[in-house]
Design a protein around this motif. Structure first.
Motif, short mmCIF file in Angstrom:
data_model
loop_
_atom_site.label_atom_id
_atom_site.label_comp_id
_atom_site.label_asym_id
_atom_site.label_seq_id
_atom_site.Cartn_x
_atom_site.Cartn_y
_atom_site.Cartn_z
N THR A 75 4.27 3.01 -5.70
CA THR A 75 4.03 1.46 -5.09
C THR A 75 3.73 1.53 -3.76
O THR A 75 2.59 0.76 -3.47
CB THR A 75 4.94 0.55 -5.49
OG1 THR A 75 5.31 0.67 -7.20
CG2 THR A 75 4.68 -0.84 -5.19
N ARG A 76 4.34 1.77 -2.87
CA ARG A 76 4.52 1.61 -1.64
C ARG A 76 3.08 2.63 -0.97
O ARG A 76 2.47 2.03 -0.24
CB ARG A 76 5.52 2.34 -0.87
CG ARG A 76 6.81 1.43 -0.72
CD ARG A 76 7.94 2.40 -0.02
NE ARG A 76 9.39 1.64 -0.35
CZ ARG A 76 10.41 1.93 0.15
NH1 ARG A 76 10.62 3.11 0.53
NH2 ARG A 76 11.61 1.19 -0.21
N LEU A 77 2.81 3.66 -1.65
CA LEU A 77 1.60 4.35 -1.23
C LEU A 77 0.38 3.74 -1.73
O LEU A 77 -0.59 3.58 -0.81
CB LEU A 77 1.73 6.05 -2.23
CG LEU A 77 0.52 6.82 -1.65
CD1 LEU A 77 0.32 7.24 -0.41
CD2 LEU A 77 0.35 8.17 -2.54
N LEU A 78 0.37 3.06 -2.81
CA LEU A 78 -0.90 2.28 -3.37
C LEU A 78 -1.08 1.20 -2.29
O LEU A 78 -2.08 0.98 -1.94
CB LEU A 78 -0.46 1.92 -4.80
CG LEU A 78 -1.75 1.37 -5.41
CD1 LEU A 78 -2.70 2.40 -5.93
CD2 LEU A 78 -1.19 0.80 -6.82
N ARG A 79 0.26 0.45 -2.03
CA ARG A 79 -0.18 -0.72 -1.19
C ARG A 79 -0.65 -0.15 0.25
O ARG A 79 -1.58 -0.90 0.83
CB ARG A 79 0.95 -1.44 -1.14
CG ARG A 79 1.28 -2.30 -2.19
CD ARG A 79 2.71 -2.92 -2.33
NE ARG A 79 3.10 -3.66 -3.30
CZ ARG A 79 4.34 -4.06 -3.77
NH1 ARG A 79 5.35 -3.87 -2.87
NH2 ARG A 79 4.31 -4.82 -4.89
N ALA A 80 -0.19 0.89 0.67
CA ALA A 80 -0.54 1.56 2.10
C ALA A 80 -1.97 1.73 2.19
O ALA A 80 -2.73 1.45 2.81
CB ALA A 80 0.28 2.68 2.40
N ARG A 81 -2.41 2.57 0.99
CA ARG A 81 -4.03 2.64 0.81
C ARG A 81 -4.84 1.56 0.87
O ARG A 81 -5.75 1.54 1.67
CB ARG A 81 -4.10 3.61 -0.15
CG ARG A 81 -3.52 5.02 -0.11
CD ARG A 81 -3.88 5.86 -1.48
NE ARG A 81 -5.37 6.24 -1.30
CZ ARG A 81 -5.99 7.39 -0.94
NH1 ARG A 81 -5.00 8.25 -0.41
NH2 ARG A 81 -7.25 7.38 -1.05
N ARG A 82 -4.40 0.66 0.16
CA ARG A 82 -5.36 -0.52 0.15
C ARG A 82 -5.51 -1.48 1.37
O ARG A 82 -6.46 -1.53 1.91
CB ARG A 82 -4.79 -1.42 -1.11
CG ARG A 82 -5.16 -1.42 -2.35
CD ARG A 82 -4.60 -2.42 -3.37
NE ARG A 82 -4.58 -1.93 -4.70
CZ ARG A 82 -3.85 -2.24 -5.73
NH1 ARG A 82 -2.93 -3.26 -5.28
NH2 ARG A 82 -4.13 -1.98 -6.78
#
Lengths: 276, 188
Positions: free
Chosen positions: B167-174
């Protein structure tokens, strides 16, 4: 490939090209470890010494009205008002249990010139004039201390050396299987300190400081040990030896530690104003 | 991967006993790895050096909790992650300060479109964008996207679940995508 992916690759490549300074960080790390350990040891040693002093000397000191042993001793020698007022009023206490003392041999080369009883404090020796105190501001003069009640020391030679016990205790507390050299030094100093300020007599105190300095001639507590040894020599009437021991302090040999105290004692010795 | 379990046990035991030589040995063996991780995390040499120092300094105490479930190297990275917050802030401050100085100097000629220069520019832009992420998202991005670790490994290092890391990775990438686009739009 997205912009982010390109940026990520570029970021990785750039960061990986950075060299850093591994050697300097290594030196800094090891220096930090040494500094941190010294700080911990200093605090721990201070706590051990304080615990010993409180256990051995304060019980007696409280029962006799003498709390600040070091300051009072110096003041007694110099006929000066005590530099430390008692902060706790003397009160009746049950006789303390005999404490364990190191079996220190009385040095054969240290004849007791004083005609005093072995355990008498300086101003209670027979044939000595009563202390003459300089005029002091109101409220700072000390009342003559009442006769001390001291625990009866146990038989010498049947007790294990306190210094070694302390070294083992310190090692245990710090999680070491056996005492380190530093533990032994701290144990030896704390023992000598307790003997000295527990007023076991000048000869026993001198032997205790000699024992510490024989093992650790340039240890961490060398200045304090040598100064206290000099005070023992004065108490025993060994003036020449005391003078030799105090002169380096008065000349600032130990980074100024005890310089003023040593100078005052030497001056009083020269002027015959020492109170024995 | 630790080649010799016995050697690891021995050095851990010596670290736990407080042997300074053990700490020096561990440093010599693992400092390059930790430095590379710290530099990628902080995008600043000086801050990375400080973090490496702090992580190794904390090791003798932290190693009391080491149970051998990860490699010593991974354990070091965990220690660094626990202590990185202050260093992330320091790195971001230094970056902002150096950008202020750079803006004061106007280039006399157009920048060389050399690939290395382009890489360098992209890296700076990404570092700037990372500074604007919450720390947990930054860590997840560096571990998974820059270091290319698995979600499970990253989760173990950080002490949370794989799902949380994803989840954190996804939000970071966006967020990084948007920040990079804004950054580029600003320069245009």
């Amino acid at each position: 490939m997205s912009d982010l992916d390109r940026a990520t690759e570029a970021f990785r490549a750039v960061q990986d090209r950075r060299r850093g300074d591994a050697a300097h960080t290594r030196d800094r790390l090891l220096a930090s470890v040494v500094r941190d350990r010294r700080r911990q040891r200093g605090m721990f040693a201070a706590a051990v010494v304080l615990a010993l002093v409180l256990t051995n000397s304060t019980t007696w000191a409280l029962s006799t009205g003498r709390v600040s042993e070091a300051a009072d001793e110096l003041a007694a020698w110099l006929d000066a008002p005590s530099s430390a007022e008692p902060t706790v009023a003397p009160r009746a206490r049950p006789a303390p249990a005999p404490s364990r003392r190191a079996a220190f041999p009385t040095p054969a080369s240290a004849p007791e010139r004083s005609t005093a009883r072995p355990n008498a404090p300086p101003n209670e020796r027979p044939n000595a004039p009563p202390p003459e105190r300089a005029a002091a501001p109101a409220g700072s003069a000390r009342a003559a201390p009442p006769a001390p009640s001291r625990p009866t020391p146990p038989d010498q030679g049947t007790e294990p050396p306190l210094a070694d016990d302390l070294a083992v205790a310190l090692a245990d507390l710090e999680g070491r299987a056996s005492p380190s050299e530093d533990d032994r030094e701290r144990g030896a100093f704390a023992t000598a300190h307790a003997v000295h300020f527990g007023d076991d007599g000048a000869a026993r105190s001198l032997a205790a400081w000699d024992a510490y300095l024989a093992r650790f001639p340039h240890g961490r507590f060398e200045p304090e040990a040598r100064f206290n040894r000099a005070v023992c020599l004065l108490r025993l009437g060994r003036d020449d030896a005391a003078r030799r021991a105090l002169t380096p302090f008065a000349e600032g040999a130990y980074a100024g530690i005890r310089r003023r105290d040593a100078a005052r004692l030497l001056e009083a010795l020269s002027n015959g104003r020492l109170n024995r | 991967m630790e080649a010799d379990d016995h050697a690891v046990d021995d050095i851990v035991r010596r670290l736990q006993a407080g042997e300074r030589s053990a700490l020096a040995e561990v440093y010599d063996r693992h400092h390059e790895y930790l430095r590379r991780f710290a530099t990628r995390l902080l995008a600043d040499e000086h801050a990375a050096e400080d973090l490496v120092h702090d992580a190794f300094l904390a090791l003798p105490k932290a190693v009391m909790r080491f149970e051998g479930r990860s490699t010593l190297r991974t354990f070091l990275v965990s220690i660094a992650l626990n202590r990185c917050r202050h260093h992330v802030r320091a790195a971001a401050r230094r970056r902002k300060a150096s950008e202020r100085w750079m803006r004061l100097s106007v280039p006399k000629e157009p920048p060389d479109p050399d690939a290395r220069y382009r890489d360098s520019e992209l890296a700076v832009r990404l570092a700037r964008a990372l500074d604007r992420l919450p720390l947990e998202q930054r860590i997840a991005f560096v571990l998974c996207a820059v270091e290319e670790r698995s979600g499970a490994e990253a989760a173990a290092m950080v002490g949370s679940s794989e799902g949380t890391i994803r989840t954190r990775l996804l939000r970071a990438r966006r967020k990084l995508q948007v920040l990079l686009e804004d950054d580029q739009g600003g320069e245009a």
